[in-house]
Design a protein around this motif. Structure first.
Motif, PDB file in Angstrom:
ATOM      1  N   ASN A 240      -8.891  -0.293  -0.910  1.00 13.38           N
ATOM      2  CA  ASN A 240      -8.177   0.726  -1.456  1.00 13.38           C
ATOM      3  C   ASN A 240      -6.622   0.271  -1.336  1.00 13.38           C
ATOM      4  O   ASN A 240      -5.932   0.057  -0.294  1.00 13.38           O
ATOM      5  CB  ASN A 240      -8.397   2.081  -0.478  1.00 13.38           C
ATOM      6  CG  ASN A 240      -9.587   2.657  -0.404  1.00 13.38           C
ATOM      7  OD1 ASN A 240     -10.282   2.389  -1.454  1.00 13.38           O
ATOM      8  ND2 ASN A 240     -10.271   2.993   0.687  1.00 13.38           N
ATOM      9  N   ALA A 241      -5.981   0.896  -2.381  1.00 10.23           N
ATOM     10  CA  ALA A 241      -4.612   0.639  -2.537  1.00 10.23           C
ATOM     11  C   ALA A 241      -3.974   1.388  -3.727  1.00 10.23           C
ATOM     12  O   ALA A 241      -4.299   1.384  -4.790  1.00 10.23           O
ATOM     13  CB  ALA A 241      -4.098  -0.745  -2.572  1.00 10.23           C
ATOM     14  N   GLY A 242      -2.563   1.464  -3.354  1.00  9.54           N
ATOM     15  CA  GLY A 242      -1.738   2.265  -4.437  1.00  9.54           C
ATOM     16  C   GLY A 242      -2.091   3.577  -5.172  1.00  9.54           C
ATOM     17  O   GLY A 242      -3.417   4.096  -4.726  1.00  9.54           O
ATOM     18  N   SER A 243      -1.257   4.041  -5.883  1.00 12.20           N
ATOM     19  CA  SER A 243      -1.472   5.415  -6.569  1.00 12.20           C
ATOM     20  C   SER A 243      -1.049   5.407  -8.012  1.00 12.20           C
ATOM     21  O   SER A 243      -1.539   6.554  -8.582  1.00 12.20           O
ATOM     22  CB  SER A 243      -0.731   6.536  -5.851  1.00 12.20           C
ATOM     23  OG  SER A 243       0.739   6.109  -5.861  1.00 12.20           O
ATOM     24  N   ALA A 244      -0.170   4.401  -8.356  1.00 14.75           N
ATOM     25  CA  ALA A 244       0.185   4.193  -9.756  1.00 14.75           C
ATOM     26  C   ALA A 244       0.315   2.843 -10.256  1.00 14.75           C
ATOM     27  O   ALA A 244       0.477   1.947  -9.304  1.00 14.75           O
ATOM     28  CB  ALA A 244       1.299   5.155 -10.066  1.00 14.75           C
ATOM     29  N   SER A 245       0.314   2.367 -11.339  1.00 14.63           N
ATOM     30  CA  SER A 245       0.353   1.204 -12.060  1.00 14.63           C
ATOM     31  C   SER A 245       1.823   0.543 -11.793  1.00 14.63           C
ATOM     32  O   SER A 245       1.793  -0.636 -11.849  1.00 14.63           O
ATOM     33  CB  SER A 245      -0.121   1.050 -13.531  1.00 14.63           C
ATOM     34  OG  SER A 245       0.743   1.874 -14.255  1.00 14.63           O
ATOM     35  N   ASN A 246       2.942   1.361 -11.691  1.00 17.77           N
ATOM     36  CA  ASN A 246       4.218   0.972 -11.698  1.00 17.77           C
ATOM     37  C   ASN A 246       4.810   0.916 -10.247  1.00 17.77           C
ATOM     38  O   ASN A 246       6.112   0.707 -10.298  1.00 17.77           O
ATOM     39  CB  ASN A 246       4.951   1.542 -12.786  1.00 17.77           C
ATOM     40  CG  ASN A 246       4.952   3.050 -12.535  1.00 17.77           C
ATOM     41  OD1 ASN A 246       4.299   3.778 -11.696  1.00 17.77           O
ATOM     42  ND2 ASN A 246       6.127   3.885 -13.168  1.00 17.77           N
ATOM     43  N   ILE A 247       4.054   1.223  -9.404  1.00 12.38           N
ATOM     44  CA  ILE A 247       4.490   1.426  -8.101  1.00 12.38           C
ATOM     45  C   ILE A 247       3.856   0.310  -7.116  1.00 12.38           C
ATOM     46  O   ILE A 247       2.366   0.225  -7.056  1.00 12.38           O
ATOM     47  CB  ILE A 247       4.213   2.603  -7.348  1.00 12.38           C
ATOM     48  CG1 ILE A 247       5.109   3.635  -8.364  1.00 12.38           C
ATOM     49  CG2 ILE A 247       4.792   2.826  -5.942  1.00 12.38           C
ATOM     50  CD1 ILE A 247       4.584   5.103  -7.893  1.00 12.38           C
ATOM     51  N   ILE A 248       4.494  -0.599  -6.392  1.00 10.47           N
ATOM     52  CA  ILE A 248       3.941  -1.458  -5.411  1.00 10.47           C
ATOM     53  C   ILE A 248       3.577  -0.719  -4.173  1.00 10.47           C
ATOM     54  O   ILE A 248       4.601   0.092  -3.530  1.00 10.47           O
ATOM     55  CB  ILE A 248       4.983  -2.666  -5.025  1.00 10.47           C
ATOM     56  CG1 ILE A 248       4.906  -3.614  -6.372  1.00 10.47           C
ATOM     57  CG2 ILE A 248       4.305  -3.583  -3.817  1.00 10.47           C
ATOM     58  CD1 ILE A 248       6.000  -4.804  -6.293  1.00 10.47           C
ATOM     59  N   PRO A 249       2.472  -0.487  -3.633  1.00 10.93           N
ATOM     60  CA  PRO A 249       2.079   0.340  -2.391  1.00 10.93           C
ATOM     61  C   PRO A 249       2.730  -0.228  -1.262  1.00 10.93           C
ATOM     62  O   PRO A 249       2.922  -1.697  -1.127  1.00 10.93           O
ATOM     63  CB  PRO A 249       0.551   0.316  -2.410  1.00 10.93           C
ATOM     64  CG  PRO A 249       0.078  -0.940  -3.015  1.00 10.93           C
ATOM     65  CD  PRO A 249       1.050  -1.256  -4.239  1.00 10.93           C
ATOM     66  N   ASP A 250       2.400   0.148  -0.067  1.00 13.56           N
ATOM     67  CA  ASP A 250       3.063  -0.199   1.161  1.00 13.56           C
ATOM     68  C   ASP A 250       2.101  -0.673   1.987  1.00 13.56           C
ATOM     69  O   ASP A 250       2.176  -1.195   3.101  1.00 13.56           O
ATOM     70  CB  ASP A 250       4.056   0.816   1.787  1.00 13.56           C
ATOM     71  CG  ASP A 250       3.301   2.176   2.288  1.00 13.56           C
ATOM     72  OD1 ASP A 250       2.121   2.312   1.927  1.00 13.56           O
ATOM     73  OD2 ASP A 250       3.993   2.996   2.870  1.00 13.56           O
ATOM     74  N   LYS A 251       0.636  -0.533   1.594  1.00  9.57           N
ATOM     75  CA  LYS A 251      -0.482  -0.956   2.590  1.00  9.57           C
ATOM     76  C   LYS A 251      -1.527  -0.818   1.489  1.00  9.57           C
ATOM     77  O   LYS A 251      -1.918  -0.325   0.412  1.00  9.57           O
ATOM     78  CB  LYS A 251      -0.927  -0.038   3.628  1.00  9.57           C
ATOM     79  CG  LYS A 251      -1.280   1.470   3.222  1.00  9.57           C
ATOM     80  CD  LYS A 251      -1.583   2.244   4.620  1.00  9.57           C
ATOM     81  CE  LYS A 251      -2.346   3.327   4.214  1.00  9.57           C
ATOM     82  NZ  LYS A 251      -2.771   4.136   5.474  1.00  9.57           N
ATOM     83  N   VAL A 252      -2.555  -1.878   1.898  1.00 10.26           N
ATOM     84  CA  VAL A 252      -3.918  -2.162   1.387  1.00 10.26           C
ATOM     85  C   VAL A 252      -5.000  -2.013   2.745  1.00 10.26           C
ATOM     86  O   VAL A 252      -4.934  -2.528   3.280  1.00 10.26           O
ATOM     87  CB  VAL A 252      -3.837  -3.399   0.679  1.00 10.26           C
ATOM     88  CG1 VAL A 252      -5.447  -3.616   0.234  1.00 10.26           C
ATOM     89  CG2 VAL A 252      -2.824  -3.602  -0.430  1.00 10.26           C
ATOM     90  N   ASP A 253      -5.934  -1.230   2.279  1.00  9.94           N
ATOM     91  CA  ASP A 253      -6.822  -1.000   3.364  1.00  9.94           C
ATOM     92  C   ASP A 253      -8.295  -2.078   2.752  1.00  9.94           C
ATOM     93  O   ASP A 253      -8.748  -1.691   1.566  1.00  9.94           O
ATOM     94  CB  ASP A 253      -7.606   0.083   3.350  1.00  9.94           C
ATOM     95  CG  ASP A 253      -6.649   1.049   4.179  1.00  9.94           C
ATOM     96  OD1 ASP A 253      -6.255   0.431   5.328  1.00  9.94           O
ATOM     97  OD2 ASP A 253      -6.233   2.226   3.896  1.00  9.94           O
ATOM     98  N   ILE A 254      -8.785  -2.680   3.583  1.00 12.42           N
ATOM     99  CA  ILE A 254      -9.978  -3.561   3.152  1.00 12.42           C
ATOM    100  C   ILE A 254     -10.915  -3.545   4.272  1.00 12.42           C
ATOM    101  O   ILE A 254     -10.807  -3.564   5.348  1.00 12.42           O
ATOM    102  CB  ILE A 254      -9.367  -5.425   3.431  1.00 12.42           C
ATOM    103  CG1 ILE A 254      -8.172  -5.606   2.718  1.00 12.42           C
ATOM    104  CG2 ILE A 254     -10.671  -6.327   2.996  1.00 12.42           C
ATOM    105  CD1 ILE A 254      -7.456  -6.943   3.058  1.00 12.42           C
ATOM    106  N   HIS A 255     -12.109  -3.418   3.571  1.00  9.55           N
ATOM    107  CA  HIS A 255     -13.452  -3.148   4.354  1.00  9.55           C
ATOM    108  C   HIS A 255     -14.523  -4.281   3.978  1.00  9.55           C
ATOM    109  O   HIS A 255     -14.748  -4.305   2.790  1.00  9.55           O
ATOM    110  CB  HIS A 255     -13.931  -1.686   4.042  1.00  9.55           C
ATOM    111  CG  HIS A 255     -13.055  -0.607   4.330  1.00  9.55           C
ATOM    112  ND1 HIS A 255     -13.054  -0.113   5.603  1.00  9.55           N
ATOM    113  CD2 HIS A 255     -11.844  -0.154   3.790  1.00  9.55           C
ATOM    114  CE1 HIS A 255     -12.246   1.028   5.407  1.00  9.55           C
ATOM    115  NE2 HIS A 255     -11.475   0.849   4.434  1.00  9.55           N
TER     116      HIS A 255
END
Length: 382
Positions: A240-255
């Motif tokens: 799970n990561a991000g909310s828009a194609s032009n924004i680098i998110p601040d975190k990524v969840d890996i399961h």
């Protein structure tokens, strides 16, 4: 006792009733009540309810002899059923997609058989109807973990279980000595970076980029860090990561999940996972991790398997492990001498476990009853 129907007819009826009314792990109230009612109607069992949740244990004894157990699980899965049968699930989003309805029906069949053959019993038989095989609660415990604490199970000399096997046909069995299903450990890694505009990535610290490097390291573990003859795998199933194609998110969840057959490989996978996660630091990020220990490997007793093979000598038997799935019966075999075998139930078109179109050849019910009662008789004839 059964009127015009045979015991097989009753097992089919029970199985279809349970299939129509599936209940999730820790919610098997009506299933447990159905089982309890059927057992009490027989009038020969000491019936104990609410063991480890909605678990039921039925006991019948006749003089001195071994204490034998047979276990069946009762819960269903959060799956929307896609079968055309008239007994499809009536509980939306819940389905018996792993054959637990069949396991329960076979054990009820054993109960009826025991009533009619009570004079043959030498010792004690305990029928264990277990809840919550498919899921753990907030404390990380499944139904087997909770039931095994009951004093009613502590004196069992040998416990047997079966599992529906859709890749084999009726009249076929899969039996394996020693490690037969996998240790199952779930992990979560959260990679923290620094968000930024996608057009200016240098102004942030991209956790998606860090994650791609981490994934390459994780997937190299089994190919380059483990002995080639060891059994183990590591897989990521959810990101799970991000909310828009032009924004680098601040975190990524890996399961993901780690599967293994031995404690050595289990520990190695965990250690390698945490070591590889350190790559995040070198890329300018940080991370948090959590590992949820799941079921241990299912270790089948070789001596008990000899009993199974002898009783099922007329069947086609495949002697090989059951795969990298997990099974919480392993908690029982960690405390008791026990074994599980896989019972062929496959249809012409294979219906795999945990899939929305799963179904069985119901002739497997009769085969399961035949083998389980044969196991009991083999002890009483000694």
């Amino acid at each position: 006792m059964y009127g015009p129907e045979t015991l097989f007819d009753y097992m089919v009826e029970w199985r279809r009733h349970l299939h129509q009314h599936p209940e999730l792990s820790f919610e098997e109230k009506e299933t447990s009540a159905f089982v309890t009612r059927k057992l009490k109607e027989l009038g020969v069992f000491e019936v104990h309810e609410n063991i480890g949740g909605y678990g039921v244990i039925a006991i019948i004894s006749n003089g001195e002899g071994p204490v034998l157990g047979i276990r069946a699980d009762m819960d269903a899965l959060p799956i929307v059923e896609q079968t055309p049968v008239g007994y499809a699930s009536e509980n939306e989003g819940v389905m018996h997609a792993c054959g637990h309805d069949a396991h329960t029906s076979i054990l009820l069949g054993v109960a009826h058989w025991l009533k009619n053959h009570s004079d043959e019993i030498r010792g004690t038989v305990k029928l264990v109807f277990q809840p919550a095989e498919e899921a753990a609660d907030d404390e990380g415990e499944t139904g087997a973990m909770k039931m095994i604490r009951s004093p009613l199970l502590q004196d069992i000399d040998a416990i047997f279980a079966l599992h529906m096997c859709p890749w084999l046909r009726v009249g076929e069995l899969q039996v394996n000595d020693g490690p037969s299903m996998a240790n199952n450990d779930e992990f979560q890694i959260t990679v923290f970076g620094e968000g930024a505009h996608a057009g200016y990535p240098h102004q942030g610290a991209d956790p998606i980029w860090m994650t791609t490097q981490l994934l390459q390291a994780l997937y190299s573990i089994t190919g380059r860090r483990m002995h080639p003859l060891d059994v183990g795998t590591i897989s990521v199933g959810k990101i799970n990561a991000g909310s828009a194609s032009n924004i680098i998110p601040d975190k990524v969840d890996i399961h993901g999940t780690m599967r293994s057959y031995t404690s050595h490989v289990r520990h190695q996978l965990e250690n390698e996972l945490l070591e590889k996660a350190n790559i995040i630091h070198s890329l300018g990020g940080r991370y948090q991790w959590h590992i949820q220990k799941g079921e241990p490997a299912l270790i089948n007793d070789e001596e008990l398997n000899k009993v199974v093979r002898k009783v099922a000598s007329d069947y086609t038997i495949y002697n090989e492990p059951f795969g990298m799935g997990s099974e919480d019966f392993s908690h029982m075999t960690n405390h008791l001498k026990g074994t599980m075998f896989f019972l062929g139930c496959g249809l012409e078109k294979e219906r795999m476990l945990h899939q929305p179109d799963f179904d069985i050849d119901e002739q497997a019910l009769e085969k399961g009853l035949e083998i389980m009662t044969g196991i009991l008789q083999s002890y009483w004839k000694e």
